[in-house]
Write a protein that holds these residues in place. Structure first.
Motif, PDB file in Angstrom:
ATOM      1  N   GLY A 167       1.871   1.322  -3.446  1.00 37.67           N
ATOM      2  CA  GLY A 167       0.468   2.264  -4.104  1.00 37.67           C
ATOM      3  C   GLY A 167       0.808   3.377  -4.274  1.00 37.67           C
ATOM      4  O   GLY A 167       0.727   4.092  -5.174  1.00 37.67           O
ATOM      5  N   ALA A 168       0.740   3.868  -2.910  1.00 34.21           N
ATOM      6  CA  ALA A 168       0.156   4.872  -2.572  1.00 34.21           C
ATOM      7  C   ALA A 168       1.392   6.112  -3.292  1.00 34.21           C
ATOM      8  O   ALA A 168       1.154   6.861  -4.407  1.00 34.21           O
ATOM      9  CB  ALA A 168       0.545   5.720  -1.624  1.00 34.21           C
ATOM     10  N   PRO A 188       0.711  -1.104   0.332  1.00 33.42           N
ATOM     11  CA  PRO A 188      -0.139  -0.515  -0.047  1.00 33.42           C
ATOM     12  C   PRO A 188       0.944   1.014  -0.350  1.00 33.42           C
ATOM     13  O   PRO A 188       1.213   2.226  -0.959  1.00 33.42           O
ATOM     14  CB  PRO A 188      -0.853  -0.400   1.476  1.00 33.42           C
ATOM     15  N   TRP A 189       1.987   1.130   1.147  1.00 39.05           N
ATOM     16  CA  TRP A 189       3.434   2.323   1.216  1.00 39.05           C
ATOM     17  C   TRP A 189       3.788   2.599  -0.823  1.00 39.05           C
ATOM     18  O   TRP A 189       3.641   3.712  -1.641  1.00 39.05           O
ATOM     19  CB  TRP A 189       3.758   2.267   1.638  1.00 39.05           C
ATOM     20  N   ILE A 207      -5.114  -1.440  -4.630  1.00 37.90           N
ATOM     21  CA  ILE A 207      -4.577   0.375  -4.998  1.00 37.90           C
ATOM     22  C   ILE A 207      -4.546   0.360  -6.368  1.00 37.90           C
ATOM     23  O   ILE A 207      -3.506   0.481  -7.105  1.00 37.90           O
ATOM     24  CB  ILE A 207      -3.513  -0.597  -4.525  1.00 37.90           C
TER      25      ILE A 207
END
Lengths: 211, 174
Positions: free
Chosen positions: B76-77, B73-74, B115
């Motif tokens: 992906g952001a 998720p990091w 994501i």
């Protein structure tokens, strides 16, 4: 110019200090402490605070401002360490709680059928905006500098929240000096100070944290 | 995917402490992941550049990763941020020469879906998503996009502008 390859990035690797939530909280806390010290030493604290006997409304407004400031700060810290799916909505509830002051003021105005002239023309109002704003500038600068070390990906929201955090804590610092304790004064001038800081944060912060 | 995420999280923590071997593995795995991630949404000629830009961002912002949290998720952001940034730059330069894309389908995995860029586009109103998809992803001109979507040319431009603004604000939304 060629972009660095994976080999270049690996060769450039140095140990890094992880961006910790504690660091952001500590720096903001120190900035708030300095702002309070400045307010206390230049303008002085309320007499009832000095003897430890503040009226209820002073405690409630201070508590609301601290709660909102902390909730907004937590959101800023979350933004510095991005992740898809991350939700930081606590500040919205705290903001709703703090909004009770302007709502109550407006309700009273409608009930009384008159503008609260005493609050609107209070001689301390310019000081409310100026002292809150200066304190917010200090706190917001520190928080922005810390945020630049992170990887904020939602820049407009980060700008709002840095402004909201700084404005709320800055207004809290002023509230310790503020001679007024009416709902109208808090609902009008505190709201204006916090809203102006949030708006300025939205305008000024995103270009400073873009990466 | 979860075990891959845990492995990457552990390796990234080592990389933050200066472990070059772990860091190389993280970057190579991230590169593979990013190639898949961008392949459906970027013209093939632009994928390598965007992947490299994202790897450089990972390098510059590696201190912002918290090893107690999932890694993808990091990543992906950061990937979404670089993608939106690239769309905005292309928009500002008024370049509409992106080629149609027929890339590799990403793996059908829950975390990838969560994501994905498609999911991000799904938060936009239909008109804005269509305008961005047609002009910025499929590479149509404003006039062609207007004809294909039934929107006026002015509305296509407005929808792209508003859509990019909204995409910027929704990078972390799931």
């Amino acid at each position: 110019m060629n972009k660095p390859s994976i080999d270049d990035l690996v060769a450039d690797l140095q140990p890094v200090k992880r961006l910790s939530a504690r660091g952001g909280v500590s720096l903001t806390g120190v900035a708030l402490g300095v702002a309070i010290l400045c307010v206390a030493s230049v303008w002085g604290l309320r007499a009832d605070l000095m003897i430890g006997d503040p009226p209820g409304i002073v405690m409630i407004r201070g508590g609301s401002l601290l709660l909102l400031g902390c909730a907004a700060l937590i959101a800023v810290i979350g933004i510095a360490r991005p992740a898809v799916g991350q939700v930081n909505s606590g500040w919205k509830w705290a903001l709703a709680g703090a909004a009770l002051f302007p709502i109550a003021s407006l309700t009273l105005m409608m009930k009384e059928g008159a503008l609260p002239m005493a609050a609107l023309t209070a001689s301390s109002a310019p000081w409310c905006l100026a002292i809150s704003g200066m304190s917010a500038l200090l706190i917001g600068s520190v928080l922005t500098a810390w945020l630049r070390k992170g990887a904020p990906t939602v820049l407009p929201q980060a700008g709002w929240l840095v402004g909201l955090t700084a404005g709320t804590f800055g207004t809290f610092a002023y509230s310790l000096h503020c001679p007024s304790d009416t709902v109208h004064y808090i609902g009008i001038w505190y709201t204006l100070a916090v809203a102006a800081c949030a708006g300025l944060g939205r305008l000024l912060v995103p270009p400073l944290i873009r990466w | 995917m979860q075990s891959q995420d845990q492995t990457l999280a552990r390796l990234m923590a080592l990389a933050q402490d200066g472990d070059a071997v772990a860091y190389r593995t993280v970057l190579e795995e991230s590169r593979r992941w990013l190639l898949r991630y961008f392949s459906r949404r970027i013209a093939p000629s632009g994928i390598d550049d965007l992947v490299q830009d994202t790897l450089i961002s990972i390098h510059a912002k590696r201190a912002s990763y918290d090893p107690a949290r999932p890694f993808l998720p990091w990543l992906g952001a950061i990937a979404r941020y670089r993608w939106v940034d690239q769309l905005r730059r292309v928009y500002r330069q008024d370049e509409t020469e992106l080629e149609d894309v027929h890339g590799v389908e990403p793996e059908d995995e829950a975390i990838m879906a969560r994501i994905s860029i498609d999911r991000m586009l799904a938060v936009l109103p239909d008109g804005q998503a269509a305008a961005i998809r047609l002009v910025k992803i499929d590479g149509l001109s404003i006039a062609e996009a207007a004809a294909a979507s039934g929107q006026s040319e002015a509305l296509i431009k407005v929808n792209i502008h508003r859509g990019l603004k909204k995409l910027s604000a929704s990078i972390e939304s799931a």
